[in-house]
Enzyme design. Structure first.
Site, PDB file in Angstrom:
ATOM      1  N   GLU A  63       0.819  -1.205   0.000  1.00 13.31           N
ATOM      2  CA  GLU A  63       0.000   0.000   0.000  1.00 13.31           C
ATOM      3  C   GLU A  63       0.854   1.257   0.000  1.00 13.31           C
ATOM      4  O   GLU A  63       2.071   1.192   0.158  1.00 13.31           O
ATOM      5  CB  GLU A  63      -0.899   0.007   1.241  1.00 13.31           C
ATOM      6  CG  GLU A  63      -0.102   0.103   2.539  1.00 13.31           C
ATOM      7  CD  GLU A  63      -0.947  -0.080   3.797  1.00 13.31           C
ATOM      8  OE1 GLU A  63      -2.089  -0.572   3.711  1.00 13.31           O
ATOM      9  OE2 GLU A  63      -0.446   0.278   4.873  1.00 13.31           O
ATOM     10  N   HIS A  65       0.340   5.668   1.320  1.00 11.48           N
ATOM     11  CA  HIS A  65      -0.471   6.699   1.961  1.00 11.48           C
ATOM     12  C   HIS A  65       0.385   7.943   2.086  1.00 11.48           C
ATOM     13  O   HIS A  65       1.601   7.885   1.844  1.00 11.48           O
ATOM     14  CB  HIS A  65      -1.007   6.246   3.321  1.00 11.48           C
ATOM     15  CG  HIS A  65      -0.015   5.481   4.143  1.00 11.48           C
ATOM     16  ND1 HIS A  65       1.133   6.037   4.668  1.00 11.48           N
ATOM     17  CD2 HIS A  65       0.002   4.173   4.507  1.00 11.48           C
ATOM     18  CE1 HIS A  65       1.796   5.115   5.326  1.00 11.48           C
ATOM     19  NE2 HIS A  65       1.142   3.969   5.245  1.00 11.48           N
ATOM     20  N   HIS A  69       5.799   7.076   8.395  1.00 11.23           N
ATOM     21  CA  HIS A  69       5.847   6.324   9.649  1.00 11.23           C
ATOM     22  C   HIS A  69       7.199   5.659   9.803  1.00 11.23           C
ATOM     23  O   HIS A  69       7.959   5.516   8.846  1.00 11.23           O
ATOM     24  CB  HIS A  69       4.682   5.346   9.817  1.00 11.23           C
ATOM     25  CG  HIS A  69       4.501   4.297   8.779  1.00 11.23           C
ATOM     26  ND1 HIS A  69       4.887   3.004   8.949  1.00 11.23           N
ATOM     27  CD2 HIS A  69       3.948   4.350   7.556  1.00 11.23           C
ATOM     28  CE1 HIS A  69       4.564   2.288   7.886  1.00 11.23           C
ATOM     29  NE2 HIS A  69       4.004   3.083   7.011  1.00 11.23           N
ATOM     30  N   HIS A 103       4.783   0.360   0.076  1.00 16.46           N
ATOM     31  CA  HIS A 103       5.546  -0.449   1.036  1.00 16.46           C
ATOM     32  C   HIS A 103       4.759  -1.675   1.489  1.00 16.46           C
ATOM     33  O   HIS A 103       3.549  -1.725   1.394  1.00 16.46           O
ATOM     34  CB  HIS A 103       5.950   0.394   2.247  1.00 16.46           C
ATOM     35  CG  HIS A 103       4.773   0.951   2.982  1.00 16.46           C
ATOM     36  ND1 HIS A 103       4.071   2.036   2.543  1.00 16.46           N
ATOM     37  CD2 HIS A 103       4.173   0.553   4.121  1.00 16.46           C
ATOM     38  CE1 HIS A 103       3.090   2.300   3.387  1.00 16.46           C
ATOM     39  NE2 HIS A 103       3.116   1.403   4.347  1.00 16.46           N
ATOM     40  N   CYS A 117       5.567   0.030  15.155  1.00 19.75           N
ATOM     41  CA  CYS A 117       5.275   1.094  14.193  1.00 19.75           C
ATOM     42  C   CYS A 117       4.841   2.346  14.951  1.00 19.75           C
ATOM     43  O   CYS A 117       3.951   2.289  15.800  1.00 19.75           O
ATOM     44  CB  CYS A 117       4.165   0.634  13.252  1.00 19.75           C
ATOM     45  SG  CYS A 117       3.624   1.882  12.087  1.00 19.75           S
TER      46      CYS A 117
END
Length: 132
Positions: A63, A65, A69, A103, A117
């Site tokens: 995915e 976004h 992170h 990723h 995370c």
């Protein structure tokens, strides 16, 4: 919110429930999640700390976004797919996922991959990508 300690026992945190990784089970395999700090844990914070466990041979959704992170490998081995490149990962490696970067994380076939995370509490929704 007051300061506190979330006690761990190995790869477990008694009192922290295991959550479903995502609702779309077709995009991932053998992943669970624990929110250690953040809104899901009842905290009013600007960030979340989540622990994902990917079972042997499993993978997270491929995915992208718009929020960044940080991922810290805590246990096991596997690979991080960043864009079109695949990188081996092992305990204490730190992966920065930049905004917009495709990723995915995969566990080795013979061991669990445990990743911590850290992400903003307010963030956009991930967009699943075609594996090809």
């Amino acid at each position: 919110m007051r300061s506190r300690i979330v006690r761990g026992e190995g790869r477990r945190w008694p009192g922290v429930p295991v959550s479903c990784y995502k609702q779309d089970a077709a995009s991932f395999c053998e992943v669970n999640r624990r929110t250690l700090l953040g809104r899901e844990a009842g905290d009013e914070l600007a960030f979340e700390v989540r622990y994902f466990e990917v079972l042997p041979g499993g993978w997270t959704t491929f995915e992208h976004h718009e929020h960044p992170h940080a991922v810290i490998v805590m246990a096991g081995r596997g690979e991080a797919r960043l864009g079109g490149e695949r990188h081996p990962i092992a305990p204490f490696d730190v992966v920065y996922v930049a905004p917009g970067e495709a990723h995915q994380f995969r566990a080795a076939d013979d061991e669990r991959l445990g990743i911590l995370c850290v992400v903003d509490a307010e963030r956009d929704r991930p967009v699943p990508l075609d594996e090809g």
